[in-house]
Design an enzyme around this catalytic site. Structure first.
Site, PDB file in Angstrom:
ATOM      1  N   THR A 125       0.815  -1.210   0.000  1.00 54.48           N
ATOM      2  CA  THR A 125       0.000   0.000   0.000  1.00 54.48           C
ATOM      3  C   THR A 125       0.855   1.269   0.000  1.00 54.48           C
ATOM      4  O   THR A 125       1.920   1.319   0.608  1.00 54.48           O
ATOM      5  CB  THR A 125      -0.920   0.003   1.232  1.00 54.48           C
ATOM      6  OG1 THR A 125      -1.707  -1.186   1.224  1.00 54.48           O
ATOM      7  CG2 THR A 125      -1.834   1.206   1.236  1.00 54.48           C
ATOM      8  N   GLY A 130      -4.148   2.002  -2.595  1.00 57.82           N
ATOM      9  CA  GLY A 130      -4.451   0.960  -1.620  1.00 57.82           C
ATOM     10  C   GLY A 130      -4.920  -0.288  -2.345  1.00 57.82           C
ATOM     11  O   GLY A 130      -4.132  -1.131  -2.762  1.00 57.82           O
ATOM     12  N   THR A 157       2.540  -3.229   8.367  1.00 60.84           N
ATOM     13  CA  THR A 157       2.630  -3.985   9.608  1.00 60.84           C
ATOM     14  C   THR A 157       4.002  -4.654   9.704  1.00 60.84           C
ATOM     15  O   THR A 157       4.526  -5.153   8.713  1.00 60.84           O
ATOM     16  CB  THR A 157       1.526  -5.053   9.656  1.00 60.84           C
ATOM     17  OG1 THR A 157       0.253  -4.402   9.586  1.00 60.84           O
ATOM     18  CG2 THR A 157       1.587  -5.861  10.950  1.00 60.84           C
ATOM     19  N   ARG A 270     -25.239 -10.053  34.986  1.00 64.48           N
ATOM     20  CA  ARG A 270     -25.805  -8.729  35.237  1.00 64.48           C
ATOM     21  C   ARG A 270     -27.283  -8.851  35.580  1.00 64.48           C
ATOM     22  O   ARG A 270     -28.038  -9.554  34.896  1.00 64.48           O
ATOM     23  CB  ARG A 270     -25.628  -7.859  33.992  1.00 64.48           C
ATOM     24  CG  ARG A 270     -26.297  -6.498  34.059  1.00 64.48           C
ATOM     25  CD  ARG A 270     -25.643  -5.585  35.055  1.00 64.48           C
ATOM     26  NE  ARG A 270     -26.155  -4.221  34.918  1.00 64.48           N
ATOM     27  CZ  ARG A 270     -25.832  -3.224  35.720  1.00 64.48           C
ATOM     28  NH1 ARG A 270     -24.982  -3.439  36.728  1.00 64.48           N
ATOM     29  NH2 ARG A 270     -26.333  -2.018  35.541  1.00 64.48           N
ATOM     30  N   HIS A 340     -24.214  -5.132  26.877  1.00 66.01           N
ATOM     31  CA  HIS A 340     -23.515  -4.579  28.047  1.00 66.01           C
ATOM     32  C   HIS A 340     -24.075  -3.228  28.478  1.00 66.01           C
ATOM     33  O   HIS A 340     -23.764  -2.767  29.584  1.00 66.01           O
ATOM     34  CB  HIS A 340     -22.024  -4.415  27.738  1.00 66.01           C
ATOM     35  CG  HIS A 340     -21.226  -5.670  27.919  1.00 66.01           C
ATOM     36  ND1 HIS A 340     -21.324  -6.749  27.070  1.00 66.01           N
ATOM     37  CD2 HIS A 340     -20.304  -6.002  28.855  1.00 66.01           C
ATOM     38  CE1 HIS A 340     -20.488  -7.695  27.469  1.00 66.01           C
ATOM     39  NE2 HIS A 340     -19.866  -7.270  28.553  1.00 66.01           N
ATOM     40  N   GLY A 341     -24.850  -2.578  27.596  1.00 66.78           N
ATOM     41  CA  GLY A 341     -25.375  -1.270  27.949  1.00 66.78           C
ATOM     42  C   GLY A 341     -24.238  -0.266  28.120  1.00 66.78           C
ATOM     43  O   GLY A 341     -23.256  -0.274  27.370  1.00 66.78           O
ATOM     44  N   GLU A 365      -6.918  -6.364   3.444  1.00 66.72           N
ATOM     45  CA  GLU A 365      -6.797  -7.384   2.392  1.00 66.72           C
ATOM     46  C   GLU A 365      -7.844  -7.206   1.295  1.00 66.72           C
ATOM     47  O   GLU A 365      -8.410  -8.167   0.784  1.00 66.72           O
ATOM     48  CB  GLU A 365      -6.896  -8.801   2.982  1.00 66.72           C
ATOM     49  CG  GLU A 365      -5.914  -9.098   4.099  1.00 66.72           C
ATOM     50  CD  GLU A 365      -4.468  -9.165   3.628  1.00 66.72           C
ATOM     51  OE1 GLU A 365      -4.238  -8.985   2.426  1.00 66.72           O
ATOM     52  OE2 GLU A 365      -3.591  -9.373   4.474  1.00 66.72           O
TER      53      GLU A 365
END
Length: 387
Positions: A125, A130, A157, A270, A340-341, A365
């Site tokens: 890239t 890209g 990376t 919960r 989870h709120g 990718e």
């Protein structure tokens, strides 16, 4: 069709799972938030031989089947997706070398890449290119027995650890079509003019660096031309990205699995209005849908991986798996956050990180929109069928 793992694959998965639960899960949130590089985890992956996943046994690697390859990225991403990135780019590059390198190049690099003594990535890239790799501007001009490289690469990376780093260049910028003038050169760390200039800040995908790389008059011997033949670089890169799409799909499954695990645990523990929130139909509906999305993504990913193990061309299958699994990861992460709120929005809980990591899966990718076009063309041309 047999979707069961072999005894060897099951043992491998159990070993990986134990490693992830012991070495990654307990530290992922803290290290990600502090920006700490996961040195100890990398060392653990070396000991397991994971850097040799895509390296043939004759060069000291594991030569893992593609299903085991996918298992690896699923399990590690369940713990921390960023860690899977360290291994992912390395494995794509090892596949590239193993399948397209000259014998001299394989002997020189693959044994140390298999152990992790060397690590690598892949530089495709650029700031202005890209998904459209034919639009790259990095050039390599021949000067005697050397190539001289000039250009800039982005989002690389492992850039600070790669040795060598395969770099996609234009050895003939005037070629038409453009891909016939593209090649890959293996640039070793420390080569004058090769500089990692910046780590790019990211929403998620922490734990591994993503860097800008500048190549300013970088001189490499002609023996560093991958495969020894000019004009094959784009084909070489694209063939390696088939495995990359399997690893992205598998990473997506890992994110979805962790989202499901966190949502299920929270729904059980919960309480609201005097009872567990899992007793409420609205939560049950989200939880069930998450499980359906997860299992469907997993089956499609392992179907594509098994097709590659069968030795058939599977660019369509890997593209389909990547598209589907990555979008399910997004939905699963979002539903886990909703279950989870308010706590799902807190950095004290895992789902916030999953929500930030998931979007990259639909971009990396090859973006999903572009891949849909690739799949559609294969279907329209009759090169692929769905039946």
């Amino acid at each position: 069709m047999d979707f069961r793992f072999t005894d060897e694959q099951r043992l491998y998965r159990d070993t990986l799972r134990a490693f992830v639960d012991k070495e990654i899960v307990p530290v992922a949130r803290e290290w990600e938030q502090s920006g700490r590089y996961p040195t100890e985890i990398v060392e653990g992956m070396k000991k397991l031989g994971l850097f040799g996943l895509a390296v043939p046994e004759s060069y000291g690697g594991l030569a893992a089947d593609t299903v085991s390859f996918a298992l690896t990225f699923e399990e590690i991403s369940r713990g921390w997706m960023g860690i899977a990135g360290i291994l992912g780019s390395h494995s794509v590059s090892c596949f590239l070398l193993a399948n397209h390198g000259t014998e001299e190049q394989k002997q020189r690099y693959l044994p140390e890449l298999a152990t992790g003594a060397r690590r690598t990535g892949i530089a495709l890239t650029e700031p202005g290119a890209g998904t459209d790799l034919q639009g790259i501007r990095t050039t390599a001009r021949r000067d005697g027995d050397d190539y001289v490289i000039d250009g800039t690469k982005m989002w690389i990376t492992n850039a600070r650890h790669a040795d060598p780093l395969p770099v996609l260049v234009k050895t003939d910028p005037s070629a038409s079509p453009a891909h016939t003038g593209m090649s890959i050169l293996l640039v070793e760390a420390g080569t004058p003019g090769f500089e990692v200039t910046a780590d790019i800040g990211k929403l998620g995908y922490k734990g591994t660096e993503s860097c800008e790389v500048v190549l300013d008059g970088v001189r490499v011997p002609s023996s560093q031309l991958l495969g020894g033949v000019e004009g094959r670089g784009l084909q070489q890169a694209l063939s390696s990205l088939e495995t990359g799409r399997i690893n992205i799909a598998a990473r997506s499954v890992g994110i979805a699995q962790r989202a499901y695990d966190e949502a299920l645990s929270y729904a059980r523990e919960r309480e609201a209005f005097g009872r567990p929130i899992g007793d409420f139909q609205a939560v049950q509906q989200r939880l069930a849908q998450t499980a359906v999305r997860l299992q469907a993504a997993r089956l499609m990913t392992y179907w594509a991986a098994s097709r590659m193990d069968d030795g058939v061309r599977m660019d369509t299958e890997s593209g389909m798996a990547k598209i589907f699994a990555s979008e399910q990861a997004l939905e699963c992460a979002l539903d886990a956050m909703r279950i989870h709120g308010g706590y799902g929005y807190s950095t004290e809980f895992e789902v916030e990180r999953l929500y930030r990591d998931a979007p990259l899966m639909s971009i990396g990718e090859g973006t999903n929109d572009v891949l849909r076009g690739v799949v559609a063309k294969a279907l329209l041309s009759g090169k692929a069928t769905v039946r």
